[in-house]
Design a protein around this motif. Structure first.
Motif: not given
Length: 315
Positions: A159, A184, A186
């Motif tokens: 990430w 994307t 996290l």
């Protein structure tokens, strides 16, 4: 005096060997004076100059003296330059004669990743298989490879606050055969992770303690000064904390800031890499562990000595 390039360092080092060398150094008698730390005022982000000396003890046959000169300029990314640059000077321990000048930037990423993996050797679960790498700078590939050398990691979620950078790095590492996927979400990735490694220059916490599952290990490598932060107070309160050296209690973000604010007591920090390497403490399977590094001169010296000994010596 020999100049040792980044390519030569890459040929000389492997993570199993370097991690073992660091383990031996933390158990040994390397002398590490307090490093010099200077702020350099600039119109944009201020720079930092670090001078990090170390030398082997008198019981070491031959021996070496070394010093790393490092500059940290956070705005370098916009100029397509690493934010951390440096040179390592390796000298003969008996005479002080310069032996080699090593690419300090390359040496730093190798030894930094190796130190995190050394801590994870003691603090991460033996069956850790899912890793999250936060940050896609120069350290990220080294941290991934280093941690994979110590644990059976089969999935790495990558990430970055700029998703395109995470995608680009993931593609490069996939081409090398590493199981890295850009993500994307996290929070979702961290909630499933056995090991979370952070290497960023974030000014605000990225990892929240509420996301960490039982048994997770959190590796904090970035946030090198008191204006940066990678994990929130809850993460630190929930974790069994170890640092690379006592300097992490005052110099870097995260642990130093939590101590300064009173979010954690100093007794909450269980020990450092000296303690881990000499005492090999046991961890409960459901314990959350945390390692914070700010860098140590003995790591650089150990890495430089390993490079010197593994390169062909010229007459």
């Amino acid at each position: 005096m020999r100049v040792i390039t980044s390519a030569e360092i890459d040929r000389a080092l492997t993570f199993p060997a370097l991690i073992d060398a660091l383990s031996e150094a933390f158990r040994g008698g390397i002398v590490t004076p307090v490093r010099h730390h200077h702020e350099i005022e600039r119109a944009g982000s201020h720079g930092t100059l670090l001078l990090m000396p170390a030398w082997t003890g008198p019981a070491t046959e031959g021996g070496f003296v070394g010093v790393k000169v490092v500059s940290v300029f956070p705005d370098n990314g916009a100029k397509n330059l690493p934010s951390v640059l440096g040179t390592y000077l390796l000298m003969d321990g008996a005479t002080g004669e310069p032996r080699a000048a090593l690419d300090g930037t390359r040496l730093t990423v190798w030894r930094t990743a190796a130190a995190s993996a050394l801590a994870a050797r003691f603090l991460a679960r033996q069956d850790a298989s899912r890793m999250v790498m936060i940050g896609s700078g120069s350290l990220a590939p080294f941290l991934i490879r280093a941690h994979m050398s110590q644990r059976p990691i089969r999935e790495v979620a990558l990430w970055n606050h700029r998703p395109e950078r995470a995608r680009d790095l993931a593609a490069r590492l996939q081409a090398e055969g590493l199981p890295v996927t850009a993500v994307t979400d996290l929070e979702g990735a961290v909630r499933e992770a056995d090991l979370v490694s952070c290497a960023t220059l974030s000014a605000e916490p990225i990892v929240k303690g509420a996301w960490l599952k039982a048994g997770a290990h959190l590796d904090l490598v970035g946030a090198f000064n008191l204006s940066m932060r990678e994990a929130d107070d809850e993460a630190l309160r929930k974790a069994e904390i170890y640092v690379d050296t006592h300097a992490a209690k005052s110099e870097g973000g995260d642990v130093a800031l939590a101590l300064k604010s009173g979010a954690i007591a100093e007794s909450h920090v269980k020990g450092d890499l000296f303690d881990l390497c000499r005492n090999s403490p046991q961890r409960a399977d459901d314990a959350i562990t945390l390692f914070k590094s700010v860098g140590a001169a003995l790591e650089d010296l150990a890495a430089a000595m390993l490079v010197w000994r593994h390169l062909p010596q010229t007459s």
